[in-house]
Structure formats: structure tokens, C-alpha cells
Scaffold this active site. Sequence first.
Site, PDB file in Angstrom:
ATOM      1  N   CYS A 156       4.591 -28.374  11.688  1.00 55.70           N
ATOM      2  CA  CYS A 156       4.268 -28.803  10.694  1.00 55.70           C
ATOM      3  C   CYS A 156       3.111 -27.948  10.009  1.00 55.70           C
ATOM      4  CB  CYS A 156       4.035 -30.504  10.529  1.00 55.70           C
ATOM      5  SG  CYS A 156       4.358 -31.488   9.657  1.00 55.70           S
ATOM      6  N   HIS A 264       8.562 -32.531  15.482  1.00 56.04           N
ATOM      7  CA  HIS A 264       7.505 -32.218  16.404  1.00 56.04           C
ATOM      8  C   HIS A 264       8.016 -33.298  17.417  1.00 56.04           C
ATOM      9  CE1 HIS A 264       3.836 -32.354  13.943  1.00 56.04           C
ATOM     10  NE2 HIS A 264       4.732 -33.485  12.623  1.00 56.04           N
TER      11      HIS A 264
END
Length: 318
Positions: A156, A264
Site C-alpha cells: 500500500c 493488505h
Amino acid sequence: VGTLELLSKSEQSRVLGFVINKLRGDISLLQPGLDWLESRTGKPVLGVLPYLHGLHIAAEDAVEVDQALDSSGDTIKIIVPVFPRISNHTDFDVLRLHPQVDLEFVGPDQAIPACDLVILPGSKSVCNDRQWLEAQGWDRYIQKHLRYGGKVIGICGGFQMLGRLVLDPSNVEGPISRLKGLSLLGVDTTIGEEKILRQSKGVLCAAIAGEKTNQTLEAYEIHAGLSTVDQNLEPFAIISDAQGSSWPDGAVSEDGSIAGTYLHGVFDQADACQTLLAWAGLRDVQRMDYAQRCEADIDRLADAISDNLDLSIFEGMD
């Protein structure tokens, strides 16, 4: 007692009782304190929960550092910089619990140890944490790490930092509107005002999975940035939805040593974790079912609550 007395009268009336948590030792030694607490507050002590050694329940805020390394076999060293604004640190829980992984969180002004894999975590403010990374000497460290054959993953915000440029024209994450990345991947990112939130399912690409075709994974995305990736780079994964649409996620460098993803929880699935650790250089990777471990520990906590707390006070309540 102090917390209870700081509450308003209406809030105090909603407190039904106390639970003493994580007691180590003989509960009989605590009994005079429990009696005093009940007498002082007029609220019952519903029970005392023992300290459960080795219990894994995901932490809400604090970065957990305990791990279950078994150094008798082949192991791998992984380090994670602890950004001032680190997010989604639970991405690394499964690695802390893996018996072949020596995971170390590296905080500010700490010496950066040699390792096999560097993972740049998520961030609540990518530009600010990118500046911190450079000030702490990580730029030079990562360049040397790669020259010696190490691997790097960015997740991310960490993925965005691996690129050439991060733009935040609306100052969504802070006052910095333009910042140079590590320039390790041909990626440019713009932070937008709309946040992407979704569960994602996909397949790891060959640059990561090697000959393990159809290496599936399930993860989640939560990010405001959108990245454009150079066409010569293979994606980290191909994501698909129930309607049959698919799109690329992340990027992998041409030499296969650097990877970035918006996903994630990529280590949470046993097969994907096994594949990623093998990509990072670990031999004979043990398969670890993280989901099963989490369920077992939740059941263990539930059993402790059932065995040690008087829950009859809740009977008949809506």
C-alpha cells in the site's frame, strides 16, 4: 476506580461490573483487593481472567513484537521500518508467528540489521513517512540490500514509496503535495480524495509465484492513492470480481527482486505466504494456517471467559 469516578452519573449507572484481566499467579492473593473494589464502588467483580500464554489476538493499536521463531531449521530474516504513521501493522502478525521467520520491527534511530527481505508497510501519510525513511538512512540501506541480492516488498503506502513520484494535490494526507519516491519501480501515484475500500481476490503473477500457476489469494484494499505502472512491469497479482472483470494490482521489477502491492493481508493465506517466503529466499517453507490459528485462539479466549466469569448478570438483557 479512578476511571469509574471520572464518568458522569448516567455513565456510571451503565457500568455493570469489573473484569480483572491477565492475572499471573494465585487468585487467592488478590481476593482482599477484589473485596475492597466491590465495597468501594458498589459494583461486582464478574471474574478474573488468567494470563493466557501464547495467545494471539490481533492488536488494535500497538505494534506486536513477540514471535515464535524456531531457529533449529532454515530461517529467514525480515525487517519492517516502523513509520511514525504506520498503518495495518497486523499485516505482519502471521510472519511473527511463523516458526521460520525472524521478524524485526526497526524504529527511529535504531541500527538497521542485515536481512533477506525488507517490507515497507502501509502509511497514513505517505509523503511524511517517505521523508522519515530517507532521514533514517533507509534509502542507502535498501540500495545496498538490493546489491547484495536482497528482496523488497512495499504494501500500500510502502508500494507508493517504491515508485518515482507521489503527488497529493489536494493535501489529503498532509501539507506535502509532491515528493520523490525511492524510484525502485516505474510507478507514479496520485493521492485522491476518494478512498478505495474493497475485499479483493486474485492470482499471484509468475514473477512471484514462479511455476505455481493459479496461486490464489484473498486480501483487502484501503487506500486513497491511484498508481500508474510502466507497461514493461509485470503486476504483483491479477484481481477479479464476481462480474468477470479483472485488473492488475501492483508491480514487480524486471529482475524480480522488488515487488509492490495495494493488497493488505497477502501473507494471511497459507499458500500465498508459503509462496512469498519462497520468493524471498526461504528454503523448505513450512505451511502455516494462520486463519486456523486465529480461530483456535479466539475459541481459547472464549473458553477462558466461560470458565472464569459470572455472566449471569447479562441474562434477560436486550
